[in-house]
Structure formats: C-alpha cells, structure tokens
Design a protein around this motif. Structure first.
Motif, PDB file in Angstrom:
ATOM      1  N   GLY A  43       0.922  -1.259  -0.086  1.00  0.00           N
ATOM      2  CA  GLY A  43       0.150  -0.096  -0.101  1.00  0.00           C
ATOM      3  C   GLY A  43       0.856   1.146  -0.144  1.00  0.00           C
ATOM      4  N   GLU A  44       0.515   2.207   0.798  1.00  0.00           N
ATOM      5  CA  GLU A  44       0.884   3.697   0.869  1.00  0.00           C
ATOM      6  C   GLU A  44       2.095   3.770   1.848  1.00  0.00           C
ATOM      7  OE1 GLU A  44      -2.759   3.744   3.537  1.00  0.00           O
ATOM      8  OE2 GLU A  44      -2.229   2.855   1.498  1.00  0.00           O
ATOM      9  N   LEU A  45       2.826   4.604   1.377  1.00  0.00           N
ATOM     10  CA  LEU A  45       4.183   5.042   2.145  1.00  0.00           C
ATOM     11  C   LEU A  45       4.201   6.697   2.089  1.00  0.00           C
ATOM     12  CD1 LEU A  45       6.443   4.658   4.272  1.00  0.00           C
ATOM     13  CD2 LEU A  45       7.825   3.774   2.354  1.00  0.00           C
ATOM     14  N   LEU A  46       4.243   7.602   3.017  1.00  0.00           N
ATOM     15  CA  LEU A  46       4.157   8.730   2.668  1.00  0.00           C
ATOM     16  C   LEU A  46       4.592   9.508   4.026  1.00  0.00           C
ATOM     17  CD1 LEU A  46       1.443   9.982   4.728  1.00  0.00           C
ATOM     18  CD2 LEU A  46       0.391   8.751   3.181  1.00  0.00           C
ATOM     19  N   ILE A  47       4.505  10.972   3.896  1.00  0.00           N
ATOM     20  CA  ILE A  47       5.034  11.875   4.892  1.00  0.00           C
ATOM     21  C   ILE A  47       3.950  12.343   5.695  1.00  0.00           C
ATOM     22  CG2 ILE A  47       6.363  13.950   5.483  1.00  0.00           C
ATOM     23  CD1 ILE A  47       8.161  11.736   4.704  1.00  0.00           C
ATOM     24  N   ASP A  48       3.797  12.188   6.797  1.00  0.00           N
ATOM     25  CA  ASP A  48       2.933  13.119   7.784  1.00  0.00           C
ATOM     26  C   ASP A  48       3.369  14.252   8.458  1.00  0.00           C
ATOM     27  OD1 ASP A  48       0.715  11.036   7.714  1.00  0.00           O
ATOM     28  OD2 ASP A  48       1.380   9.843   9.300  1.00  0.00           O
ATOM     29  N   SER A 170      -7.429  -0.111   2.025  1.00  0.00           N
ATOM     30  CA  SER A 170      -8.221   0.105   0.881  1.00  0.00           C
ATOM     31  C   SER A 170      -7.840   1.290   0.193  1.00  0.00           C
ATOM     32  CB  SER A 170      -9.664   0.385   1.429  1.00  0.00           C
ATOM     33  OG  SER A 170      -9.745   1.448   2.389  1.00  0.00           O
ATOM     34  N   ILE A 171      -6.853   2.170   0.665  1.00  0.00           N
ATOM     35  CA  ILE A 171      -6.516   3.401  -0.074  1.00  0.00           C
ATOM     36  C   ILE A 171      -6.048   2.987  -1.567  1.00  0.00           C
ATOM     37  CG2 ILE A 171      -4.989   5.135  -0.090  1.00  0.00           C
ATOM     38  CD1 ILE A 171      -5.423   5.540   2.931  1.00  0.00           C
ATOM     39  N   SER A 172      -5.267   1.779  -1.476  1.00  0.00           N
ATOM     40  CA  SER A 172      -4.451   1.458  -2.636  1.00  0.00           C
ATOM     41  C   SER A 172      -5.848   1.092  -3.754  1.00  0.00           C
ATOM     42  CB  SER A 172      -3.647   0.411  -2.621  1.00  0.00           C
ATOM     43  OG  SER A 172      -4.142  -0.708  -1.669  1.00  0.00           O
ATOM     44  N   LEU A 173      -7.023   1.065  -3.463  1.00  0.00           N
ATOM     45  CA  LEU A 173      -7.917   0.478  -4.186  1.00  0.00           C
ATOM     46  C   LEU A 173      -8.797   1.634  -5.035  1.00  0.00           C
ATOM     47  CD1 LEU A 173      -9.863  -2.021  -2.024  1.00  0.00           C
ATOM     48  CD2 LEU A 173      -8.264  -2.593  -4.028  1.00  0.00           C
ATOM     49  N   ILE A 174      -8.242   2.895  -4.515  1.00  0.00           N
ATOM     50  CA  ILE A 174      -8.982   4.249  -5.052  1.00  0.00           C
ATOM     51  C   ILE A 174      -8.843   4.585  -6.490  1.00  0.00           C
ATOM     52  CG2 ILE A 174      -9.571   6.587  -4.653  1.00  0.00           C
ATOM     53  CD1 ILE A 174      -8.853   6.302  -1.742  1.00  0.00           C
ATOM     54  N   GLU A 175      -7.700   4.391  -6.999  1.00  0.00           N
ATOM     55  CA  GLU A 175      -7.317   4.840  -8.488  1.00  0.00           C
ATOM     56  C   GLU A 175      -6.401   3.739  -9.092  1.00  0.00           C
ATOM     57  OE1 GLU A 175      -8.074   7.549 -10.085  1.00  0.00           O
ATOM     58  OE2 GLU A 175      -8.798   8.846  -8.368  1.00  0.00           O
ATOM     59  N   LYS A 179      -4.999   0.191  -8.401  1.00  0.00           N
ATOM     60  CA  LYS A 179      -5.935  -0.716  -7.817  1.00  0.00           C
ATOM     61  C   LYS A 179      -5.740  -2.164  -8.611  1.00  0.00           C
ATOM     62  CE  LYS A 179     -11.113  -1.488  -8.324  1.00  0.00           C
ATOM     63  NZ  LYS A 179     -12.358  -0.835  -8.763  1.00  0.00           N
ATOM     64  N   SER A 180      -5.432  -2.315  -9.762  1.00  0.00           N
ATOM     65  CA  SER A 180      -5.016  -3.543 -10.496  1.00  0.00           C
ATOM     66  C   SER A 180      -3.839  -4.202  -9.918  1.00  0.00           C
ATOM     67  CB  SER A 180      -4.742  -3.121 -11.904  1.00  0.00           C
ATOM     68  OG  SER A 180      -6.196  -2.727 -12.587  1.00  0.00           O
ATOM     69  N   ALA A 181      -2.967  -3.261  -9.498  1.00  0.00           N
ATOM     70  CA  ALA A 181      -1.551  -4.064  -8.896  1.00  0.00           C
ATOM     71  C   ALA A 181      -2.154  -4.815  -7.555  1.00  0.00           C
ATOM     72  CB  ALA A 181      -0.566  -3.011  -8.751  1.00  0.00           C
ATOM     73  N   HIS A 182      -2.890  -3.899  -6.938  1.00  0.00           N
ATOM     74  CA  HIS A 182      -3.372  -4.547  -5.568  1.00  0.00           C
ATOM     75  C   HIS A 182      -4.161  -5.821  -5.921  1.00  0.00           C
ATOM     76  CE1 HIS A 182      -5.667  -3.513  -1.651  1.00  0.00           C
ATOM     77  NE2 HIS A 182      -5.695  -4.824  -1.784  1.00  0.00           N
ATOM     78  N   LEU A 183      -5.020  -5.764  -6.738  1.00  0.00           N
ATOM     79  CA  LEU A 183      -5.976  -6.991  -6.763  1.00  0.00           C
ATOM     80  C   LEU A 183      -5.147  -8.074  -7.246  1.00  0.00           C
ATOM     81  CD1 LEU A 183      -8.979  -5.642  -8.372  1.00  0.00           C
ATOM     82  CD2 LEU A 183      -8.660  -6.123  -6.046  1.00  0.00           C
ATOM     83  N   ALA A 184      -4.030  -7.936  -8.084  1.00  0.00           N
ATOM     84  CA  ALA A 184      -3.081  -8.926  -8.896  1.00  0.00           C
ATOM     85  C   ALA A 184      -2.142  -9.565  -7.393  1.00  0.00           C
ATOM     86  CB  ALA A 184      -2.119  -8.270  -9.901  1.00  0.00           C
ATOM     87  N   ALA A 185      -1.779  -8.400  -6.648  1.00  0.00           N
ATOM     88  CA  ALA A 185      -1.079  -8.950  -5.501  1.00  0.00           C
ATOM     89  C   ALA A 185      -1.531 -10.005  -4.595  1.00  0.00           C
ATOM     90  CB  ALA A 185      -0.300  -7.611  -4.905  1.00  0.00           C
ATOM     91  N   LYS A 215     -18.358   0.997  -1.579  1.00  0.00           N
ATOM     92  CA  LYS A 215     -18.400  -0.095  -2.587  1.00  0.00           C
ATOM     93  C   LYS A 215     -17.073  -0.514  -2.849  1.00  0.00           C
ATOM     94  CE  LYS A 215     -19.750  -0.795  -7.248  1.00  0.00           C
ATOM     95  NZ  LYS A 215     -20.249  -0.181  -8.621  1.00  0.00           N
ATOM     96  N   GLY A 216     -16.178   0.386  -2.624  1.00  0.00           N
ATOM     97  CA  GLY A 216     -14.500   0.109  -3.034  1.00  0.00           C
ATOM     98  C   GLY A 216     -14.128  -0.849  -1.853  1.00  0.00           C
ATOM     99  N   ILE A 217     -14.419  -0.492  -0.584  1.00  0.00           N
ATOM    100  CA  ILE A 217     -13.888  -1.233   0.720  1.00  0.00           C
ATOM    101  C   ILE A 217     -14.592  -2.555   0.673  1.00  0.00           C
ATOM    102  CG2 ILE A 217     -14.224  -1.288   3.220  1.00  0.00           C
ATOM    103  CD1 ILE A 217     -13.857   1.940   3.052  1.00  0.00           C
TER     104      ILE A 217
END
Length: 387
Positions: A43-48, A170-175, A179-185, A215-217
């Motif tokens: 998933g995501e890795l970011l700066i807070d 679920s954030i990796s399912l938004i765009e 999203k396709s990478a997430h489902l494949a993994a 719906k996405g979640i």
C-alpha cells in the motif's frame, strides 16, 4: 481380533492427541518468527506533517513535525520493531522524501525490495491536525501521488509468494493503476497460501464519494481471512447500524470464509468474532483418507468476546490502529492456529491492545511504535496495578 484392537488403539491415540492439541494451555510466543514467517504489507508510504502542539487547526499550528506514515508501512515497521519479519511493497516519488522513507524502512529492518520510485509523481504528503482529545483530521496532497501509480508489472512477485501473511488496506483501491496492482498481488498471495489480512483504514476525503468508498472497501471484503475494523467504520459500512450490535456485525460483515473479525474500540479494547471448522490429519491405519489426506473429526465451535484495553493518556492517536494490527499479525505469524484457540487469541489481542496504547503516548506513527519489551513491561505493570 488383533487387527481390530490395533485399529481401536490407533483411533484412541489419534483422539487423545487431538484433544491434547486443543486443551493444552500453551504460552504465546510473541515475535518468535522464523525466516519463512514474513508479513508482506502492501500500500501507501508517505510523509505525515503533524502540528507541534495539539488542539489547533492547520492554520493555527505554529510549526509541523514531519514523520513517516502510511498505514501498511506503519504495520511493517511495527512488526519488525516487535521482533517479527516484515516487508513492504509500494511506490514513492523519485525525490528526497521517497528515498528518506526507503531508508527509514531499511533502518527498521523492513525488507524494502518491493519499493518502486516514480519519476513523474511526488511522494504523498498528509497534514494531520491533532484535536484536544488526540483525535485526528487529515488534509492530503496526492494529485496524483506516486503511491497511486504502482503498476502490476512493477510488483515484486517473489516477495509476495514468500508471504505467510499478506496485509493491505483500501486506499490502494481508489485509483488505477494501483487498484489493479493491488488485486493482482492479493490473488498471487492467496494462490501461494498466504493468510490475507485487511484493515480498511477508511479515509473518506480520498474517495470520490461516500458511496464509492463503501463500494470499494466492500469489493474485496469476502476474500480476506482476517479483517480489523473500527466502530466508526462499521457504522459507515452498514449505513448507520449500531456498531455494538453483534447481530449487525455477524449478519452484515462476517462472511463464510472469514477466520477472524476484530472490532477495535479505542481505549476500551477490542471485540473478536471467529467461526472456524477444524480437520486433523490422521495418517494412521484405516482413518487415513487417500483422496484428502485427512479425516475431519468435529468442527471447532465459533467464539466471540471482548478484550479490555489499557488506559493511558493519549497524546496522538495517529498509528494506534496500525500498532494494534502489527501486534496481532506478529503473534499470528508465530502461531497461525490462533484462530482455533480462544485463550491464545485473547492473549494475542491483549498484546495488540498494549501496542496500540503505547503508540498514542507519543507523536507520530512510526516514531512511536513500541518494541516487544516495552509492550510486555507495560502489560505487566498494568496487570499488577489492577490486581
């Protein structure tokens, strides 16, 4: 006659062994993972960016402290800090923040070989306000950010296939293309025998609409073996139903293949729901079935309950849920039969509660994730003070 006695003796031996496996009280070996017990987080890795003082709006904040964040990455670091083995798969920008984050994972002994760097998009940023009660409000900068641009072709397939547990949000399912990478993994991990772990981690401002988020979640809900969800998320996903109603949880959120559903309740602790049926391998005499390799004895009864939390003074609740998940998955990677033994499961959830509690006593997610020793010490002191 002798043959019949041998068969009966074998049967009694098998039943005795089976009952011993169920009834013996075993000490939970938290964090005693092996090299093949890796938890892969996707998933995501970011700066807070977190205000240096609490209880103010973004505009009122005198200054901000930067800290690494992103729920799946937080979980990966949390597991490593507790003594487990973890890896992270995701994408950051080909920029200073991106390389800083990759280095932070490496410093925390998280396998970052699944990270990719995007030259066209920046690393995601999130400004997080801390209200007086320690709760958070978010403002995201990702239009688009690098994490959204991970392609299926960039997946580290060898790493995914090694996962004992594959964890995601679920954030990796938004765009797309993420999203396709997430489902494949997910599909790859499932085919490789991984336990699929899901924490929806609802961030409504990131979705096009509330309905799209719901719906996405729920689109991948029935594929997960373990789901951790908060009270607020239950209310959102069920359209306003009572998050404390067991019937609502079981009817609307528990699916037939789910091994464990955990509902976190903040400082109050958590609830758990499980429904499993167990089979035992009996490679002895005529009890062995050639087609399947085992004969089922009887189903293990479903169980549910609540594990109380640890009361602490909350400074910043950022990462508390991720710390809880890291504690639970660390225990699960050491003992995949946690689902089948209520006492061991309760001990694991107590440990997870301790992880979450310690995390809220400091600012920032990854910087405040606790060590195994710190959690066990806190649990010991809490137990002693409540005798």
């Amino acid at each position: 006659m002798a043959g019949n006695l041998t068969t009966v003796r074998d049967l009694l031996f098998s039943i005795r062994t089976m009952l011993g496996n169920i009834c013996d009280i075993e000490k939970l070996h938290i964090g005693a993972t092996k090299n093949n017990s890796v938890v892969v987080c996707f998933g995501e890795l970011l700066i807070d960016f977190v205000p240096t003082v609490g209880g103010v709006s973004l505009a009122e904040a005198p200054a901000f402290k930067k800290a690494p964040g992103g729920a799946p990455a937080n979980v990966a670091v949390g597991i490593s800090r507790l003594g487990g083995s973890s890896a992270f798969i995701g994408k950051v920008g080909d920029d200073e923040f991106g390389y800083m984050l990759a280095d932070i994972l490496k410093q925390n002994n998280v396998d970052n070989s699944g990270m990719r760097f995007d030259q066209s998009a920046r690393t995601a940023l999130a400004f997080v306000t801390l209200r007086a009660d320690g709760e958070r409000e978010f403002m995201f900068f990702r239009h688009p950010s690098a994490d959204m641009r991970l392609h299926e072709s960039e997946l580290n397939t060898n790493l995914i296939k090694q996962a004992k547990i594959f964890h995601y949000g679920s954030i990796s399912l938004i765009e797309e293309p993420c999203k396709s990478a997430h489902l494949a993994a997910m599909n790859m991990a499932k085919r490789s025998g991984s336990i699929l772990s899901y924490d929806p981690n609802l961030r409504l401002p990131l979705w096009p609409s509330a309905e799209a988020a719901r719906k996405g979640i729920m689109s991948i809900w029935d594929q997960s073996d373990l789901i951790k969800v908060s009270e607020d998320e239950i209310t959102f996903l069920t359209g306003g139903d009572d998050a404390y109603d067991d019937n609502v949880v079981m009817k609307k959120l528990f699916h037939p293949n789910l091994k464990l559903l955990v509902v976190t309740e903040g400082s109050a602790g958590c609830r758990y729901y499980t429904k499993v049926s167990i089979s035992f391998a009996l490679n002895r005499s005529n009890l062995y079935e050639k087609k399947t390799g085992y004969r089922p004895i009887y189903p293990l009864q479903a169980f549910k309950g609540r594990v109380p939390g640890i009361k602490v003074k909350a400074v910043d609740t950022t990462g508390a849920g991720d710390a809880f998940v890291s504690g639970l998955l660390t225990c699960l990677s050491s003992d995949v039969k946690l689902f089948q033994n209520e006492e061991r499961l309760r001990e694991a959830l107590r440990f997870a509660n301790g992880c979450g509690a310690l995390t809220v006593t400091e600012r920032g997610a990854i910087p405040s994730l606790p060590t195994k020793t710190a959690v066990l010490d806190a649990l010991s002191k809490y137990s002693a003070s409540n005798k």
